[in-house]
Design a protein around this motif. Structure first.
Motif, PDB file in Angstrom:
ATOM      1  N   LEU A 250       0.834  -1.199   0.000  1.00 43.79           N
ATOM      2  CA  LEU A 250       0.000   0.000   0.000  1.00 43.79           C
ATOM      3  C   LEU A 250       0.867   1.246   0.000  1.00 43.79           C
ATOM      4  O   LEU A 250       2.000   1.225   0.453  1.00 43.79           O
ATOM      5  N   GLY A 251       0.306   2.322  -0.477  1.00 43.01           N
ATOM      6  CA  GLY A 251       1.028   3.588  -0.444  1.00 43.01           C
ATOM      7  C   GLY A 251       1.234   4.157  -1.829  1.00 43.01           C
ATOM      8  O   GLY A 251       0.701   3.669  -2.817  1.00 43.01           O
ATOM      9  N   VAL A 252       2.042   5.204  -1.886  1.00 42.04           N
ATOM     10  CA  VAL A 252       2.275   5.919  -3.134  1.00 42.04           C
ATOM     11  C   VAL A 252       2.894   5.002  -4.188  1.00 42.04           C
ATOM     12  O   VAL A 252       2.550   5.050  -5.354  1.00 42.04           O
ATOM     13  N   HIS A 253       3.804   4.141  -3.780  1.00 44.62           N
ATOM     14  CA  HIS A 253       4.511   3.275  -4.724  1.00 44.62           C
ATOM     15  C   HIS A 253       4.041   1.841  -4.565  1.00 44.62           C
ATOM     16  O   HIS A 253       4.695   1.046  -3.904  1.00 44.62           O
ATOM     17  N   GLU A 254       2.904   1.504  -5.161  1.00 47.83           N
ATOM     18  CA  GLU A 254       2.486   0.117  -5.136  1.00 47.83           C
ATOM     19  C   GLU A 254       3.484  -0.685  -5.949  1.00 47.83           C
ATOM     20  O   GLU A 254       3.988  -0.222  -6.964  1.00 47.83           O
ATOM     21  N   GLU A 255       3.763  -1.907  -5.513  1.00 50.87           N
ATOM     22  CA  GLU A 255       4.770  -2.707  -6.193  1.00 50.87           C
ATOM     23  C   GLU A 255       4.440  -4.180  -6.108  1.00 50.87           C
ATOM     24  O   GLU A 255       3.687  -4.617  -5.237  1.00 50.87           O
ATOM     25  N   ARG A 256       5.033  -4.949  -7.035  1.00 53.99           N
ATOM     26  CA  ARG A 256       4.903  -6.403  -7.059  1.00 53.99           C
ATOM     27  C   ARG A 256       6.258  -6.989  -7.420  1.00 53.99           C
ATOM     28  O   ARG A 256       6.957  -6.473  -8.294  1.00 53.99           O
ATOM     29  N   GLY A 257       6.605  -8.094  -6.764  1.00 60.69           N
ATOM     30  CA  GLY A 257       7.890  -8.745  -6.998  1.00 60.69           C
ATOM     31  C   GLY A 257       7.780  -9.914  -7.962  1.00 60.69           C
ATOM     32  O   GLY A 257       6.774 -10.631  -7.986  1.00 60.69           O
ATOM     33  N   TYR A 258       8.843 -10.120  -8.746  1.00 55.85           N
ATOM     34  CA  TYR A 258       8.895 -11.181  -9.746  1.00 55.85           C
ATOM     35  C   TYR A 258      10.302 -11.748  -9.807  1.00 55.85           C
ATOM     36  O   TYR A 258      11.258 -11.154  -9.308  1.00 55.85           O
ATOM     37  N   SER A 259      10.426 -12.880 -10.498  1.00 60.63           N
ATOM     38  CA  SER A 259      11.752 -13.366 -10.867  1.00 60.63           C
ATOM     39  C   SER A 259      11.758 -13.575 -12.372  1.00 60.63           C
ATOM     40  O   SER A 259      10.737 -13.919 -12.972  1.00 60.63           O
ATOM     41  N   ASP A 260      12.911 -13.330 -12.979  1.00 62.00           N
ATOM     42  CA  ASP A 260      13.044 -13.549 -14.413  1.00 62.00           C
ATOM     43  C   ASP A 260      13.248 -15.046 -14.656  1.00 62.00           C
ATOM     44  O   ASP A 260      13.339 -15.824 -13.699  1.00 62.00           O
ATOM     45  N   PRO A 261      13.329 -15.490 -15.909  1.00 64.10           N
ATOM     46  CA  PRO A 261      13.463 -16.929 -16.168  1.00 64.10           C
ATOM     47  C   PRO A 261      14.701 -17.577 -15.552  1.00 64.10           C
ATOM     48  O   PRO A 261      14.711 -18.788 -15.330  1.00 64.10           O
ATOM     49  N   ALA A 262      15.739 -16.790 -15.236  1.00 60.95           N
ATOM     50  CA  ALA A 262      16.935 -17.351 -14.604  1.00 60.95           C
ATOM     51  C   ALA A 262      16.907 -17.208 -13.087  1.00 60.95           C
ATOM     52  O   ALA A 262      17.845 -17.596 -12.409  1.00 60.95           O
ATOM     53  N   GLY A 263      15.823 -16.627 -12.528  1.00 56.09           N
ATOM     54  CA  GLY A 263      15.676 -16.521 -11.078  1.00 56.09           C
ATOM     55  C   GLY A 263      16.080 -15.203 -10.465  1.00 56.09           C
ATOM     56  O   GLY A 263      15.974 -15.031  -9.259  1.00 56.09           O
ATOM     57  N   HIS A 264      16.554 -14.213 -11.247  1.00 60.01           N
ATOM     58  CA  HIS A 264      16.904 -12.901 -10.693  1.00 60.01           C
ATOM     59  C   HIS A 264      15.624 -12.164 -10.318  1.00 60.01           C
ATOM     60  O   HIS A 264      14.652 -12.165 -11.064  1.00 60.01           O
ATOM     61  N   SER A 265      15.640 -11.515  -9.167  1.00 64.38           N
ATOM     62  CA  SER A 265      14.436 -10.813  -8.721  1.00 64.38           C
ATOM     63  C   SER A 265      14.365  -9.400  -9.291  1.00 64.38           C
ATOM     64  O   SER A 265      15.381  -8.764  -9.540  1.00 64.38           O
ATOM     65  N   PHE A 266      13.134  -8.953  -9.502  1.00 62.62           N
ATOM     66  CA  PHE A 266      12.902  -7.565  -9.888  1.00 62.62           C
ATOM     67  C   PHE A 266      11.522  -7.156  -9.410  1.00 62.62           C
ATOM     68  O   PHE A 266      10.682  -7.992  -9.086  1.00 62.62           O
ATOM     69  N   THR A 267      11.318  -5.855  -9.331  1.00 63.26           N
ATOM     70  CA  THR A 267      10.061  -5.310  -8.855  1.00 63.26           C
ATOM     71  C   THR A 267       9.471  -4.389  -9.900  1.00 63.26           C
ATOM     72  O   THR A 267      10.187  -3.600 -10.514  1.00 63.26           O
ATOM     73  N   LEU A 268       8.171  -4.516 -10.101  1.00 65.08           N
ATOM     74  CA  LEU A 268       7.435  -3.541 -10.897  1.00 65.08           C
ATOM     75  C   LEU A 268       6.801  -2.581  -9.915  1.00 65.08           C
ATOM     76  O   LEU A 268       6.110  -3.014  -8.983  1.00 65.08           O
ATOM     77  N   ARG A 269       7.055  -1.310 -10.071  1.00 67.36           N
ATOM     78  CA  ARG A 269       6.508  -0.282  -9.187  1.00 67.36           C
ATOM     79  C   ARG A 269       5.616   0.634 -10.006  1.00 67.36           C
ATOM     80  O   ARG A 269       6.002   1.079 -11.075  1.00 67.36           O
ATOM     81  N   ARG A 270       4.432   0.912  -9.465  1.00 66.77           N
ATOM     82  CA  ARG A 270       3.524   1.821 -10.153  1.00 66.77           C
ATOM     83  C   ARG A 270       4.137   3.218 -10.168  1.00 66.77           C
ATOM     84  O   ARG A 270       4.618   3.724  -9.160  1.00 66.77           O
TER      85      ARG A 270
END
Length: 130
Positions: A101-121
């Motif tokens: 919640l908050g100004v920067h909503e975000e969701r976490g993912y991993s790419d096909p090799a397992g590296h993590s990244f976040t999509l932030r609104r």
């Protein structure tokens, strides 16, 4: 004066060709340079990434503590749901199911090799009109 020129984010992985295709689709990028063990891409806005072959690469285990984060990327998006559909179509996997919640909503993912990244609104600076 800067001590270095702008660099490039490099991710180690077992299959750089496959990972480069994932990020090319995610960023709408083009390949710029490739050797047998390294592929570099550049997005339209100039963001650069490279993928280096490491046959012994071990995917990060984040959010579990063992072998935790090795690198983490944040990407800004206008529509989290639309971006998530695209990530999954490209082979990415959600690692968190809830929105922060908050100004920067975000969701976490991993790419096909397992590296993590976040999509932030992308934060809106003014209410929508009309």
């Amino acid at each position: 004066m800067a001590l270095v020129n702008a660099g490039v984010v490099v991710l180690d992985c077992a299959e750089p060709e496959k990972l480069a295709e994932f990020y090319k689709g995610l960023l709408g990028a083009e390949g710029t340079d490739a050797t047998a063990n390294r592929i570099e891409i550049r997005s339209a806005d100039g963001f650069r990434m490279a993928f280096r072959r490491d046959v012994n690469a071990t995917p990060p285990s984040w959010p579990r503590p063992e072998n935790s984060l090795q690198a983490h990327l944040d990407f800004w998006v206008d529509d989290l749901d639309e971006a998530e559909r695209g990530v999954v179509e490209l082979g990415g996997r959600p690692v968190e199911a809830k929105d922060a919640l908050g100004v920067h909503e975000e969701r976490g993912y991993s790419d096909p090799a397992g590296h993590s990244f976040t999509l932030r609104r992308t934060a809106q600076t003014a209410p929508k009109q009309g």
